[in-house]
Design a protein around this motif. Structure first.
Motif, PDB file in Angstrom:
ATOM      1  N   LYS A 228       0.805  -1.221   0.000  1.00 63.29           N
ATOM      2  CA  LYS A 228       0.000   0.000   0.000  1.00 63.29           C
ATOM      3  C   LYS A 228       0.839   1.273   0.000  1.00 63.29           C
ATOM      4  O   LYS A 228       0.350   2.337  -0.411  1.00 63.29           O
ATOM      5  N   SER A 229       2.077   1.215   0.469  1.00 61.88           N
ATOM      6  CA  SER A 229       2.934   2.401   0.487  1.00 61.88           C
ATOM      7  C   SER A 229       4.392   1.982   0.394  1.00 61.88           C
ATOM      8  O   SER A 229       4.732   0.815   0.627  1.00 61.88           O
ATOM      9  N   GLY A 230       5.250   2.942   0.057  1.00 59.71           N
ATOM     10  CA  GLY A 230       6.669   2.672  -0.016  1.00 59.71           C
ATOM     11  C   GLY A 230       7.255   2.329   1.335  1.00 59.71           C
ATOM     12  O   GLY A 230       8.142   1.469   1.451  1.00 59.71           O
ATOM     13  N   ALA A 231       6.775   2.988   2.389  1.00 53.71           N
ATOM     14  CA  ALA A 231       7.275   2.709   3.740  1.00 53.71           C
ATOM     15  C   ALA A 231       6.974   1.269   4.144  1.00 53.71           C
ATOM     16  O   ALA A 231       7.810   0.582   4.741  1.00 53.71           O
ATOM     17  N   ILE A 232       5.788   0.799   3.795  1.00 52.73           N
ATOM     18  CA  ILE A 232       5.420  -0.589   4.095  1.00 52.73           C
ATOM     19  C   ILE A 232       6.311  -1.546   3.319  1.00 52.73           C
ATOM     20  O   ILE A 232       6.776  -2.561   3.851  1.00 52.73           O
ATOM     21  N   ALA A 233       6.554  -1.228   2.046  1.00 49.26           N
ATOM     22  CA  ALA A 233       7.406  -2.091   1.216  1.00 49.26           C
ATOM     23  C   ALA A 233       8.806  -2.197   1.787  1.00 49.26           C
ATOM     24  O   ALA A 233       9.418  -3.278   1.757  1.00 49.26           O
ATOM     25  N   VAL A 234       9.333  -1.102   2.311  1.00 50.48           N
ATOM     26  CA  VAL A 234      10.699  -1.097   2.849  1.00 50.48           C
ATOM     27  C   VAL A 234      10.758  -1.796   4.205  1.00 50.48           C
ATOM     28  O   VAL A 234      11.486  -2.769   4.395  1.00 50.48           O
ATOM     29  N   TRP A 235       9.980  -1.297   5.171  1.00 49.42           N
ATOM     30  CA  TRP A 235      10.131  -1.777   6.542  1.00 49.42           C
ATOM     31  C   TRP A 235       9.472  -3.136   6.763  1.00 49.42           C
ATOM     32  O   TRP A 235       9.955  -3.941   7.570  1.00 49.42           O
ATOM     33  N   GLY A 236       8.380  -3.418   6.043  1.00 45.71           N
ATOM     34  CA  GLY A 236       7.773  -4.735   6.146  1.00 45.71           C
ATOM     35  C   GLY A 236       8.701  -5.812   5.620  1.00 45.71           C
ATOM     36  O   GLY A 236       8.850  -6.880   6.222  1.00 45.71           O
ATOM     37  N   THR A 237       9.346  -5.531   4.482  1.00 48.93           N
ATOM     38  CA  THR A 237      10.300  -6.473   3.904  1.00 48.93           C
ATOM     39  C   THR A 237      11.519  -6.633   4.799  1.00 48.93           C
ATOM     40  O   THR A 237      11.981  -7.757   5.062  1.00 48.93           O
ATOM     41  N   TYR A 238      12.046  -5.517   5.252  1.00 50.75           N
ATOM     42  CA  TYR A 238      13.273  -5.541   6.068  1.00 50.75           C
ATOM     43  C   TYR A 238      13.054  -6.330   7.355  1.00 50.75           C
ATOM     44  O   TYR A 238      13.820  -7.234   7.693  1.00 50.75           O
ATOM     45  N   ALA A 239      11.981  -5.995   8.066  1.00 50.55           N
ATOM     46  CA  ALA A 239      11.710  -6.666   9.341  1.00 50.55           C
ATOM     47  C   ALA A 239      11.385  -8.138   9.118  1.00 50.55           C
ATOM     48  O   ALA A 239      11.875  -9.014   9.843  1.00 50.55           O
ATOM     49  N   GLY A 240      10.557  -8.431   8.112  1.00 52.08           N
ATOM     50  CA  GLY A 240      10.166  -9.814   7.850  1.00 52.08           C
ATOM     51  C   GLY A 240      11.340 -10.675   7.454  1.00 52.08           C
ATOM     52  O   GLY A 240      11.502 -11.796   7.968  1.00 52.08           O
ATOM     53  N   TYR A 241      12.192 -10.153   6.560  1.00 52.00           N
ATOM     54  CA  TYR A 241      13.318 -10.963   6.107  1.00 52.00           C
ATOM     55  C   TYR A 241      14.337 -11.183   7.230  1.00 52.00           C
ATOM     56  O   TYR A 241      14.794 -12.317   7.445  1.00 52.00           O
ATOM     57  N   VAL A 242      14.730 -10.123   7.921  1.00 56.18           N
ATOM     58  CA  VAL A 242      15.756 -10.257   8.966  1.00 56.18           C
ATOM     59  C   VAL A 242      15.268 -11.166  10.081  1.00 56.18           C
ATOM     60  O   VAL A 242      16.017 -12.023  10.585  1.00 56.18           O
TER      61      VAL A 242
END
Length: 454
Positions: A228-242
């Protein structure tokens, strides 16, 4: 027929209008995708070659660094609404993009073969534990049929499945860790003596962890374009992957250390440690769910790669064909024996490919990164295809050389990524200067014209 049509996803190469993933969905998707048996196996390779605390430290630092290119490509997808393979058209041109798509499709299908067999093995173990019935080929086919059904639903089906699967895996993983601690003393891992078993040094461990993150680059825009947003794409991916890397690799490192400490054959599979205590089934289910979620994403991304080569194909056709191919491939004898070679191929082919794309978008310019890529029969904007392909071939050659013939003490993944991106950036700068010089010369009146005017 109407029910079937209503079930099948209508996914296209342009999803700018579909922004369905929020923060929880994005985190769950990348968590579910990466808590996978192959990532657990990666954790096993680190211990006892490294001290347990050193191994965990390399997992954290390597994942934090390795996930950056992953989220950068995912952000490109969120901003443009385009999948990863379509985005390669800007730097490589339509023909180069199709070649990369064919390679990507082949790698993902091979990856799905391995995942389907691993899922079949886990399901076969779980069924045999409960009923005593065992049939590995049948279980492998059943697993892949479920994968194809989920993929045919499209990205909405994948998002729902990944969310519940991530929740199930999280609960089962917590149960497995609790049972491991109940039957084995986890604190002994801190003092486990180092022993060279897999030839892994701190530098190589760091490279393995980074390469694991890089292996997802070719698919990240396929899913994050729905954020839904660029912030979600960045931090959701970062937190989920790590978080996923820490859970999966940490579990692999812990199981490996416990198996060594207790005089058992070194393993990454918690099923082997817990089956004697009656908890083999939950451990097998962790492996099963982890493999299935990853396999779904592999087949879906392979489908989008096929659509980039043949854009007029409806979504369900390549999804169904690829699903059938993966069923038969999973039954190839000895397919798991080629796993290590397969990982080396991924590194050589895709780390340099996406280094070029990231540099092109974030450092060279965003001109042409829009829906015009879907209709372009020739390169949009800058003429970078020659530079991109040249930088890619040099990067792939370096990756192959440093991996197969002269391994670096600290691994090849990060150096290849940086060198390839740097070569492409320098090439585009030289190209731009040449164009500016030519344009400047063309804009000046010739001396002959000036003399005649005089």
């Amino acid at each position: 027929m109407s029910i079937l049509e209503g079930f099948i996803g209508k996914d296209t190469l342009n999803h700018q209008q579909h922004k369905s993933m929020g923060a929880i969905g994005t985190l769950a998707l990348w968590l579910g995708a990466n808590v996978v048996v192959t990532t657990i196996l990666t954790g096993m390779l680190l211990v006892p070659d490294l001290a347990f605390s050193t191994a965990i430290g390399s997992i954290v630092v390597g994942s934090l660094i390795g996930a950056i290119p992953l989220l950068l490509v995912g952000l490109m997808g969120q901003r443009t609404g385009l999948p990863s393979m379509v985005l390669t058209r800007r730097a490589y041109g339509p023909l180069g993009s199709k070649l990369i798509s064919i390679i990507n499709m082949g790698v993902l299908i091979a990856w799905s073969w391995i995942q389907a067999l691993l899922a079949g093995m886990s399901l076969d173990y779980a069924i045999s534990e409960v009923t005593g019935y065992s049939n590995l080929p049948l279980m492998t086919i059943l697993c892949e049929v479920v994968v194809v059904v989920i993929v045919l639903r499209g990205h909405l089906g994948i998002e729902r499945v990944e969310r519940w699967a991530a929740l199930a895996m999280g609960g089962l993983a917590a149960l497995v860790i609790y049972q491991l601690n109940s039957h084995y003393d986890l604190t002994t891992l801190i003092d486990i003596p180092q022993e060279a078993r897999n030839g892994v040094t701190l530098g190589i461990a760091f490279d393995i962890v980074i390469a694991t993150a890089f292996s997802w680059i070719s698919t990240s825009a396929d899913y994050n374009r729905n954020c839904k947003s660029g912030a979600i794409a960045v931090w959701g991916t970062y937190a989920g992957y790590v978080l996923a890397a820490l859970i999966a690799m940490g579990l692999g490192a812990a199981v490996s250390g416990l198996s060594v400490l207790n005089g058992m054959e070194q393993t990454y599979d918690p099923t082997r440690l817990l089956s004697g205590f009656g908890f083999g089934l939950p451990a097998a289910l962790v492996i099963f769910f982890s493999v299935m979620t990853t396999n779904v994403m592999a087949v879906y991304s392979a489908t989008l790669s096929c659509m980039n080569v043949a854009p007029k194909m409806s979504f369900w056709k390549p999804a169904l064909i690829i699903g059938v191919v993966t069923v038969f491939g999973a039954l190839i004898p000895g397919i798991l024996d080629q796993f290590q070679n397969f990982l080396l191929i991924i590194g050589a082919l895709f780390i340099p490919a996406f280094a070029v794309m990231i540099v092109d978008y974030y450092l060279v310019g965003t001109q042409g990164y829009d829906e015009s890529l879907l209709e372009a029969t020739e390169q949009v904007g800058r003429k970078t295809a020659g530079v991109a392909i040249g930088a890619y071939l040099m990067g792939a050659a370096l990756a192959a050389y440093w991996t197969l013939f002269s391994p670096l003490a600290f691994g090849a993944s990060l150096p290849v990524f940086l060198i390839t991106g740097g070569l492409y950036w320098l090439g585009t700068m030289v190209l731009a200067q040449d164009r500016d010089a030519t344009a400047s010369m063309d804009s000046k009146p010739s001396s002959i014209s000036t003399d005649r005017a005089a």
